[in-house]
Design a protein around this motif. Structure first.
Motif, short mmCIF file in Angstrom:
data_model
loop_
_atom_site.label_atom_id
_atom_site.label_comp_id
_atom_site.label_asym_id
_atom_site.label_seq_id
_atom_site.Cartn_x
_atom_site.Cartn_y
_atom_site.Cartn_z
N TYR A 165 0.83 -1.20 0.00
CA TYR A 165 0.00 0.00 0.00
C TYR A 165 0.87 1.26 0.00
O TYR A 165 0.67 2.19 -0.79
CB TYR A 165 -0.92 -0.03 1.22
CG TYR A 165 -1.76 1.19 1.39
CD1 TYR A 165 -2.79 1.48 0.50
CD2 TYR A 165 -1.53 2.08 2.44
CE1 TYR A 165 -3.58 2.60 0.66
CE2 TYR A 165 -2.32 3.20 2.61
CZ TYR A 165 -3.33 3.47 1.72
OH TYR A 165 -4.10 4.59 1.88
N ILE A 166 1.87 1.26 0.87
CA ILE A 166 2.73 2.44 1.00
C ILE A 166 3.59 2.62 -0.25
O ILE A 166 3.76 3.73 -0.75
CB ILE A 166 3.59 2.35 2.28
CG1 ILE A 166 2.69 2.48 3.51
CG2 ILE A 166 4.68 3.41 2.29
CD1 ILE A 166 3.35 2.08 4.82
N THR A 169 1.13 3.91 -3.31
CA THR A 169 0.20 5.03 -3.22
C THR A 169 0.93 6.36 -3.08
O THR A 169 2.11 6.41 -2.70
CB THR A 169 -0.74 4.87 -2.00
OG1 THR A 169 0.05 4.58 -0.86
CG2 THR A 169 -1.76 3.77 -2.22
N THR A 196 -5.85 -0.60 3.07
CA THR A 196 -6.48 0.42 2.25
C THR A 196 -6.35 1.80 2.87
O THR A 196 -6.70 2.81 2.26
CB THR A 196 -7.99 0.13 2.05
OG1 THR A 196 -8.57 -0.06 3.34
CG2 THR A 196 -8.22 -1.12 1.22
N ARG A 197 -5.86 1.85 4.10
CA ARG A 197 -5.83 3.13 4.77
C ARG A 197 -4.93 3.06 5.99
O ARG A 197 -4.91 2.07 6.70
CB ARG A 197 -7.25 3.47 5.22
CG ARG A 197 -7.41 4.89 5.61
CD ARG A 197 -8.87 5.22 5.82
NE ARG A 197 -8.96 6.61 6.15
CZ ARG A 197 -8.62 7.10 7.33
NH1 ARG A 197 -8.21 6.31 8.28
NH2 ARG A 197 -8.69 8.40 7.56
#
Lengths: 579, 192
Positions: A165-166, A169, A196-197
């Motif tokens: 993710y990191i 994004t 996702t967050r």
């Protein structure tokens, strides 16, 4: 950190029954869940459990065994750059891990999404100077976007979900996950949910509509606007938005080194390549325009030259996803802190249709000067040996600007940037920020696996070639479709050029004593072509490009040619030298 | 580092950094200063009123421009929830100093109690061998007491890092909540 708070959503976990597997197998399963298909790596003691687990998944995961870990990380970079995905590499602890560092640093400076997984000694041995123990978290901290040491198998899904993710994004970058050997062996109930967050990491700044209006107003009143296009456009997949914004507003576009290929070179509003060895027009006009619109670029010193004399007359609109880049080097009158795609879309809707024929004509007048003083001499020289520019120009024509060109670092890289007429996005792969010699050969392996439609052409100097030449072994082993072009001037050409210009021609350790590249190619079973005369160049180049599979072409080029134009260190962009 | 070198004339800024409670983050943050060769005059890490959130209070000696750039780069760290630069007038701040002096020096007719009272300090303990005095205040104040106590033959002196709270009305808890409620992964709050 208390991972129970941070691990995946229990509701999602519940939907998939947990399975009891080893940490090592969990690593592979996480990769599959992240839709990874290709990884690059090299086994060793502390990563052996993962390699053992990998053995059971070879039908689903393609592992490329490189010859040196630096090759793995550069290959992962090349893979990520052409596919816009995440490059993955795997290495053991200690030297295996430290060998990744150059590539990780390169990816950090060039915003390339990587997940690097390193083995680590058992958690009980941490800090004891155990065999092949090195503090990889400490070493990689300044060159990673995020890193994490896993000491318990239960942390693996959390760590890898976050890593992917990191890495991909916001402004992409390299992530390193260091996994102790006991965590690889331990069994646990595996469940995976993608990240996702993360509350402390919100990678997509919301575009401020008031700022968009301010930017549109600046554009409306500008007489001589120009755009500086960086890699951010490619990373946010905003090429189409960029072109439609440019075509509506009529604003000329120039590209940075990593921005090349974001704009088709034959676009009527494309005015060339920026920076130290960029084109004359965009450099000079930077100090004459009244509005600079920087899109996904960070005003690197190789672009700006002397900052105190850079575009002082111009208003600056800076479209950038990373807030830390705003005002870092060049003060922005209107910052648009946003993903390039969102900002360009919003801005397009607000600007009026425009055209700047007189202003564009000024760029063309500069082009004519550059053509006469530089380009003509580069492309139709009277030198006995061929010049790099001729070779690249021919490559560009034969491939119709549609090859993936992976360049190394030095004079040949500047020849590619100036003379390869890129037509499509993500066709330009090079080491920009870090300037890593030895990047191109392994990165081209990754580029050839990251997309299969186009030939990957590695353009390398004789110096850089020998820095990672061992990767010929990987190319040979997997019969990778990499076209290797070595432009051999028997010098470290760029350093020699500086020695000539700024160190009174004292050629201190820049003359190369090269091996017989033909014999080396033969040793690896790679077909070899060599051009030493201009008359053979075209036919050999056609042969080179039309072959299937790997091929090495050595072009013997002019020994002491210089790359111009040039903005010398400390000079202003308007002081660009043509000879 | 002696107290003289602490009494510098460089401008100093206080950075207040809210982070996830994570091992190694201290390194991550200090690297951003050290790569620019910025000296830190004090650093304090503590928990906050929000569980799981730590606060780094850092005093750096550098220009405002550099402080702002460093702050932006700290904010960029994945585990950092917010970072703010303050000038001294924008915060309430304190440091604590401990002074250990030999008991017999005081017994030699010196009026320690007056010194302690006049300087807003207090006596932490009295032992046969030594007395420990504690003072909370700004660096100039703790330094002033240092100069007074030095003739007693100070055995040990130590001063903590600065702790600070801003004069702003935003509560940390509300701020973290704002982050948590930010639409998916979009950063929608302005001053972070």
């Amino acid at each position: 950190m208390n991972i129970s708070k941070l691990t995946t959503d229990p509701a999602q976990n519940a939907s998939r029954p947990a399975e009891r597997i080893s940490g090592a197998e969990a690593v592979i399963r996480c990769l599959l869940r992240e839709e990874v298909t290709t990884i690059f790596g090299y086994p060793g003691g502390a990563i052996m459990p993962v390699y053992d687990a990998l053995h059971g998944y070879l039908d689903r995961l393609n592992h490329v065994l490189v010859c040196h870990e630096q090759g793995a990380v550069h290959a992962a970079q090349g893979y990520a750059r052409v596919s816009n995905g995440v490059g993955v590499c795997l290495a053991t602890s200690g030297p295996g891990a430290t060998n990744l560092i150059t590539g990780i640093a390169d990816a950090m400076l060039d915003s390339t999404a990587l997940v690097c997984i390193t083995g680590q000694v058992g958690s009980g041995l941490l800090g004891t100077d155990a065999f092949q123990e090195i503090d990889m978290i400490g070493i990689s901290m300044p060159v990673t976007k995020w890193n994490y040491q896993v000491t318990r198998a239960e942390e693996i899904p959390f760590a890898l979900a976050r890593a992917f993710y990191i890495a991909r994004t916001g402004r992409p970058g390299p992530v390193l996950i260091d996994i102790t050997k006991d965590a690889q062996f331990a069994e646990f109930d595996f469940a995976y949910a993608p990240c996702t967050r993360i509350r402390s990491y919100l990678p997509y700044p919301q575009l401020d509509p008031a700022r968009v209006d301010e930017a549109a107003a600046l554009i409306a009143s500008a007489k001589k606007p120009m755009m500086l296009v960086g890699q951010g456009v490619i990373l946010s997949d905003a090429q189409e938005e960029l072109i439609s914004f440019a075509e509506k507003s009529g604003i000329p576009m120039a590209c940075t080194l990593l921005g090349l290929s974001a704009v088709p070179a034959d676009h009527p509003l494309y005015v060339g390549y920026l920076g130290m060895h960029g084109n004359y027009g965009p450099n000079v006009k930077t100090n004459e325009c009244d509005l600079l619109i920087a899109v996904g670029m960070r005003f690197d010193d190789r672009v700006t030259g002397d900052l105190s004399r850079y575009a002082k007359q111009a208003k600056v609109i800076h479209i950038e996803i990373d807030p830390a880049e705003i005002d870092k080097n060049v003060k922005a009158d209107v910052p648009l802190i946003s993903d390039a795609k969102a900002a360009l879309t919003a801005l397009s809707a607000k600007v009026h249709a425009g055209a700047y024929p007189d202003w564009l004509a000024e760029f063309h007048a500069c082009d004519a000067i550059e053509e006469e003083k530089v380009t003509r001499k580069d492309l139709a020289p009277d030198t006995p040996l061929v010049k790099m520019a001729e070779v690249i120009h021919l490559l560009s024509e034969i491939t119709e600007g549609s090859a993936v060109v992976v360049s190394d670092v030095g004079q040949h890289q500047m020849a590619v940037s100036r003379y390869y007429a890129f037509r499509a996005k993500r066709h330009n792969v090079t080491s920009g920020g870090l300037g890593t010699m030895g990047f191109a050969l392994p990165a081209a392996m990754g580029a050839s696996l990251g997309q299969s439609k186009l030939p990957s052409v590695a353009v390398i100097g004789d110096g850089g070639f020998q820095m990672t030449i061992q990767e010929l072994g990987t190319i040979c082993r997997y019969n990778l479709d990499v076209k290797i072009m070595v432009l051999n001037n028997s010098f470290l050409g760029m350093v020699r050029q500086w020695q000539q210009l700024f160190f009174e021609k004292r050629y201190s350790f820049t003359e190369m004593q090269n091996p017989d590249f033909g014999l080396i190619a033969q040793g690896y079973g790679i077909p070899f072509l060599r051009v030493a005369q201009r008359s053979d160049l075209a036919a050999t180049m056609h042969d080179f490009i039309s072959r299937k599979g790997p091929v090495l072409l050595e072009v013997v080029v002019e020994k002491e040619e210089n790359v111009f134009p040039m903005v010398a260190t400390g000079a202003s962009v308007s002081e660009i030298r043509l000879e | 580092m002696n107290t003289e070198t602490l009494m510098n004339t460089e401008p100093q800024y206080t950075l207040s950094v809210l982070t996830e409670d994570r091992a190694g983050l201290l390194n991550n943050i200090t690297l951003i200063f050290s790569r620019r060769k910025i000296n830190l005059s004090s650093l304090n890490v503590s928990s906050t009123e929000v569980p799981g959130i730590s606060r780094f209070t850092i005093v750096a000696e550098c220009t405002r421009d550099r402080a702002d750039k460093v702050c932006a780069q700290i904010r960029k760290l994945v585990d950092v929830a917010g970072a703010f630069v303050y000038e001294d007038h924008e915060i309430y701040y304190q440091e604590i100093a401990l002074y250990k002096i030999p008991t017999d020096a005081v017994l030699n007719g010196q009026n320690l109690e007056n010194i302690v009272r006049n300087n807003g300090a207090r006596i932490l303990c009295v032992e046969a061998h030594h007395i420990v005095i504690e003072k909370t205040g700004h660096k100039e104040e703790t330094h002033a007491l240092y100069e007074i106590l030095e003739p007693f033959g100070l055995l040990e002196f130590v001063r903590s890092g600065r702790v600070a709270v801003s004069k702003s009305l935003r509560r940390t808890e509300a701020y973290i909540k704002e982050l948590e409620e930010s639409n998916s992964n979009v950063l929608s709050i302005k001053n972070y």
